[in-house]
Motif scaffolding. Structure first.
Motif, PDB file in Angstrom:
ATOM      1  N   LEU A  16       0.492  57.685 -60.270  1.00  0.00           N
ATOM      2  CA  LEU A  16       0.928  57.032 -59.033  1.00  0.00           C
ATOM      3  C   LEU A  16      -0.138  56.047 -58.571  1.00  0.00           C
ATOM      4  O   LEU A  16      -1.338  56.351 -58.623  1.00  0.00           O
ATOM      5  CB  LEU A  16       1.193  58.070 -57.946  1.00  0.00           C
ATOM      6  CG  LEU A  16       2.342  59.041 -58.206  1.00  0.00           C
ATOM      7  CD1 LEU A  16       2.453  60.057 -57.079  1.00  0.00           C
ATOM      8  CD2 LEU A  16       3.654  58.299 -58.391  1.00  0.00           C
ATOM      9  N   PRO A  17       0.262  54.859 -58.123  1.00  0.00           N
ATOM     10  CA  PRO A  17      -0.723  53.856 -57.681  1.00  0.00           C
ATOM     11  C   PRO A  17      -1.434  54.300 -56.416  1.00  0.00           C
ATOM     12  O   PRO A  17      -0.995  55.197 -55.704  1.00  0.00           O
ATOM     13  CB  PRO A  17       0.134  52.607 -57.439  1.00  0.00           C
ATOM     14  CG  PRO A  17       1.516  53.127 -57.214  1.00  0.00           C
ATOM     15  CD  PRO A  17       1.646  54.380 -58.021  1.00  0.00           C
ATOM     16  N   ASN A  18      -2.560  53.644 -56.145  1.00  0.00           N
ATOM     17  CA  ASN A  18      -3.367  53.946 -54.969  1.00  0.00           C
ATOM     18  C   ASN A  18      -3.879  52.634 -54.405  1.00  0.00           C
ATOM     19  O   ASN A  18      -4.647  51.932 -55.053  1.00  0.00           O
ATOM     20  CB  ASN A  18      -4.535  54.864 -55.337  1.00  0.00           C
ATOM     21  CG  ASN A  18      -5.317  55.317 -54.115  1.00  0.00           C
ATOM     22  OD1 ASN A  18      -5.032  54.926 -52.989  1.00  0.00           O
ATOM     23  ND2 ASN A  18      -6.316  56.149 -54.336  1.00  0.00           N
ATOM     24  N   ARG A  19      -3.446  52.296 -53.178  1.00  0.00           N
ATOM     25  CA  ARG A  19      -3.852  51.031 -52.572  1.00  0.00           C
ATOM     26  C   ARG A  19      -5.324  51.027 -52.176  1.00  0.00           C
ATOM     27  O   ARG A  19      -5.912  49.961 -51.990  1.00  0.00           O
ATOM     28  CB  ARG A  19      -2.996  50.742 -51.337  1.00  0.00           C
ATOM     29  CG  ARG A  19      -1.530  50.470 -51.646  1.00  0.00           C
ATOM     30  CD  ARG A  19      -0.771  50.201 -50.372  1.00  0.00           C
ATOM     31  NE  ARG A  19      -0.751  51.370 -49.493  1.00  0.00           N
ATOM     32  CZ  ARG A  19      -0.334  51.338 -48.236  1.00  0.00           C
ATOM     33  NH1 ARG A  19       0.066  50.203 -47.706  1.00  0.00           N
ATOM     34  NH2 ARG A  19      -0.337  52.440 -47.505  1.00  0.00           N
ATOM     35  N   PRO A  76       5.936  53.165 -48.665  1.00  0.00           N
ATOM     36  CA  PRO A  76       5.101  52.320 -49.526  1.00  0.00           C
ATOM     37  C   PRO A  76       4.918  52.918 -50.921  1.00  0.00           C
ATOM     38  O   PRO A  76       5.032  54.130 -51.110  1.00  0.00           O
ATOM     39  CB  PRO A  76       3.771  52.258 -48.771  1.00  0.00           C
ATOM     40  CG  PRO A  76       3.735  53.505 -47.961  1.00  0.00           C
ATOM     41  CD  PRO A  76       5.159  53.796 -47.578  1.00  0.00           C
ATOM     42  N   ALA A  77       4.639  52.064 -51.890  1.00  0.00           N
ATOM     43  CA  ALA A  77       4.360  52.519 -53.251  1.00  0.00           C
ATOM     44  C   ALA A  77       3.082  53.351 -53.257  1.00  0.00           C
ATOM     45  O   ALA A  77       2.122  53.052 -52.555  1.00  0.00           O
ATOM     46  CB  ALA A  77       4.215  51.315 -54.178  1.00  0.00           C
ATOM     47  N   GLY A  78       3.097  54.425 -54.034  1.00  0.00           N
ATOM     48  CA  GLY A  78       1.906  55.240 -54.184  1.00  0.00           C
ATOM     49  C   GLY A  78       1.789  56.401 -53.234  1.00  0.00           C
ATOM     50  O   GLY A  78       0.724  57.017 -53.156  1.00  0.00           O
ATOM     51  N   GLU A 127      10.611  56.490 -56.954  1.00  0.00           N
ATOM     52  CA  GLU A 127      10.499  55.871 -55.632  1.00  0.00           C
ATOM     53  C   GLU A 127       9.075  55.964 -55.100  1.00  0.00           C
ATOM     54  O   GLU A 127       8.583  55.040 -54.441  1.00  0.00           O
ATOM     55  CB  GLU A 127      11.482  56.540 -54.673  1.00  0.00           C
ATOM     56  CG  GLU A 127      12.936  56.217 -54.957  1.00  0.00           C
ATOM     57  CD  GLU A 127      13.898  57.015 -54.113  1.00  0.00           C
ATOM     58  OE1 GLU A 127      14.989  56.510 -53.787  1.00  0.00           O
ATOM     59  OE2 GLU A 127      13.564  58.174 -53.766  1.00  0.00           O
ATOM     60  N   ALA A 128       8.395  57.082 -55.385  1.00  0.00           N
ATOM     61  CA  ALA A 128       6.997  57.199 -54.977  1.00  0.00           C
ATOM     62  C   ALA A 128       6.131  56.182 -55.718  1.00  0.00           C
ATOM     63  O   ALA A 128       5.156  55.667 -55.167  1.00  0.00           O
ATOM     64  CB  ALA A 128       6.488  58.620 -55.234  1.00  0.00           C
ATOM     65  N   TYR A 129       6.483  55.883 -56.953  1.00  0.00           N
ATOM     66  CA  TYR A 129       5.701  54.937 -57.761  1.00  0.00           C
ATOM     67  C   TYR A 129       5.937  53.494 -57.297  1.00  0.00           C
ATOM     68  O   TYR A 129       4.991  52.722 -57.120  1.00  0.00           O
ATOM     69  CB  TYR A 129       6.086  55.081 -59.229  1.00  0.00           C
ATOM     70  CG  TYR A 129       5.253  54.242 -60.178  1.00  0.00           C
ATOM     71  CD1 TYR A 129       4.112  54.748 -60.781  1.00  0.00           C
ATOM     72  CD2 TYR A 129       5.615  52.926 -60.480  1.00  0.00           C
ATOM     73  CE1 TYR A 129       3.346  53.979 -61.643  1.00  0.00           C
ATOM     74  CE2 TYR A 129       4.858  52.150 -61.341  1.00  0.00           C
ATOM     75  CZ  TYR A 129       3.722  52.684 -61.918  1.00  0.00           C
ATOM     76  OH  TYR A 129       2.961  51.906 -62.764  1.00  0.00           O
ATOM     77  N   HIS A 130       7.185  53.120 -57.089  1.00  0.00           N
ATOM     78  CA  HIS A 130       7.516  51.725 -56.771  1.00  0.00           C
ATOM     79  C   HIS A 130       7.627  51.451 -55.275  1.00  0.00           C
ATOM     80  O   HIS A 130       7.577  50.289 -54.856  1.00  0.00           O
ATOM     81  CB  HIS A 130       8.845  51.339 -57.429  1.00  0.00           C
ATOM     82  CG  HIS A 130       8.810  51.348 -58.929  1.00  0.00           C
ATOM     83  ND1 HIS A 130       8.172  50.382 -59.662  1.00  0.00           N
ATOM     84  CD2 HIS A 130       9.330  52.230 -59.826  1.00  0.00           C
ATOM     85  CE1 HIS A 130       8.310  50.634 -60.963  1.00  0.00           C
ATOM     86  NE2 HIS A 130       9.001  51.759 -61.084  1.00  0.00           N
TER      87      HIS A 130
END
Length: 327
Positions: free
Chosen positions: A282-285, A189-191, A164-167
Motif C-alpha cells: 500500500l502506498p504511503n504519502r 485517499p490512496a494508501g 480501493e485502499a491502494y488507488h
C-alpha cells in the motif's frame, strides 16, 4: 422521560471508552435503518447515536454523570453538590402541596417562604437562591442561560477493498442526526490502512448556542480479499509455480493491486519461500510504501501426459534427492 444513556447502550456506568464504543458499534449495526426495517428501529438508532455522542465525549459524560438529564441546562461552572441541594429543595416544595416557593433568604442558601397556593418551584429561582441571586461568574441571574456546549465528535466505519485502499476511492455516506439523515460525499485517499481515522471537520454533532459542531471520524476497515492478506501496509499473496520453475528458477509474473509485476524465483526453491517485492504494498504519502510478499506454492499437474510421466520417471531414476531428509 428520557431513557438513561447507559441503559440505551446496555453498559454499566463505570464502562470504559472501549466498552462504550464496542456497544455502540454493535447496536448501531443492528438498528441502522438500512439494515433493520422493523418498526421503531430508526428511533432506536437515533437514541443509540445520541447516547454515544454524550458518553464518548469525556466532558459531556462528566456533566451527564453529575446532572443527569438536565446536563445541557445547567451552567458550565455549577457545583454538582449545590445542584443536588437545589433538586432536594425542589422535591420538598413539591411535597408541600405546591404551596411553598424557594426564595433567597438571609442565609447563604436562602429558605422557603410563604407563597400563594399554586406557585411552582422554579428551576431558575432555585439556582438563583443558591448563588445569592447571581449566576456563578458574577452576571445577574436574569441573564442566565445554558452556556454554549461544543458539538460532540462522531465516529463511523467505512469499508473498502484492498484495491480501493491502494488507488483511493469515493463513498456516499448516510449519517443520521437530530435533523434526520444527511448524505456526505467522501474521498478516501490512496494508501489508507485498516483502522486509520479520517477526520471530517464540522461534520459531527451540532453544538448549542454559539459553539461549533464536532468532527466526524471515519474509521477505515479493509475487507477480506480472496487473494491478498493485509498487514499494515504490507500485502501477502500466494504465488503458484510449476515444479520445474521452482527447480530451475526463472522470472514469473505476480498480480499486485498496481498491476502485474515480475519476480525472480531462485533455483531450488520450495513451497512457502517468501519473495519480497519492495514498494508494491500500500502506498504511503508520508514515507516508504509497503512491500508485497509472494509466498511460493509448488503445484503439480493433476494428470500427467505420457511424455511428462516418462520425464518424471527418468528424474526419479537419476536423482539422489531425498525429500524427507532434505538432501
Amino acid at each position: 422521560m428520557a431513557r438513561d444513556f447507559y441503559e440505551v447502550l446496555d453498559v454499566p456506568r463505570g464502562a470504559d471508552p472501549a466498552d462504550i464504543q464496542r456497544a455502540y458499534r454493535r447496536l448501531a449495526r443492528q438498528n441502522h435503518p438500512d439494515v433493520n426495517k422493523q418498526t421503531g428501529a430508526e428511533e432506536r438508532f437515533k437514541d443509540i447515536a445520541e447516547a454515544y455522542d454524550v458518553l464518548s465525549d469525556p466532558e459531556l459524560r462528566r456533566r451527564y454523570d453529575a446532572f443527569g438529564a438536565d446536563f445541557r441546562r445547567v451552567p458550565p461552572d455549577t457545583d454538582p453538590a449545590n445542584w443536588r441541594q437545589a433538586r432536594t429543595y425542589a422535591g420538598a416544595g413539591a411535597s408541600a402541596g405546591r404551596g411553598g416557593r424557594w426564595s433567597p433568604g438571609p442565609g447563604p442558601s436562602g429558605g422557603f417562604g410563604a407563597g400563594d397556593v399554586g406557585d411552582d418551584v422554579d428551576l431558575e429561582d432555585l439556582l438563583g437562591g443558591i448563588f445569592g441571586g447571581r449566576r456563578p461568574g458574577g452576571r445577574g441571574w436574569a441573564g442566565w442561560g445554558p452556556g454554549p456546549v461544543p458539538g460532540s465528535d462522531h465516529e463511523a466505519e467505512v469499508e473498502v477493498s484492498v484495491e480501493e485502499a491502494y488507488h483511493g476511492t469515493e463513498r456516499s455516506l448516510t449519517i443520521s442526526g437530530p435533523d434526520g439523515p444527511r448524505t456526505l460525499d467522501v474521498t478516501i485517499p490512496a494508501g489508507v490502512v485498516d483502522g486509520q481515522r479520517i477526520r471530517l471537520r464540522g461534520q459531527g454533532g451540532q453544538g448549542s448556542g454559539s459553539a461549533g459542531a464536532g468532527d466526524l471520524y471515519l474509521v477505515v476497515r479493509i475487507s477480506d480479499h480472496p487473494r491478498y492478506r493485509v498487514e499494515g501496509r504490507d500485502l501477502h499473496v500466494l504465488l503458484p509455480v510449476a515444479p520445474w520453475e521452482a527447480a530451475l528458477g526463472g522470472s514469473v509474473s505476480v498480480d499486485t493491486p498496481g498491476g502485474p509485476a515480475m519476480v525472480k524465483v531462485p533455483a531450488g526453491s520450495s513451497s512457502h519461500r517468501r519473495l519480497r517485492l519492495q514498494g508494491r504494498g500500500l502506498p504511503n504519502r508520508r514515507g516508504e510504501p509497503g512491500s508485497l510478499y509472494a509466498e511460493l506454492q509448488v503445484r503439480m499437474p493433476t494428470a500427467l501426459a505420457a511424455d511428462e510421466a516418462r520425464l518424471f520417471e527418468e528424474l526419479a531414476r537419476v536423482s539422489g534427492f531425498d525429500a524427507r531428509s532434505g538432501r
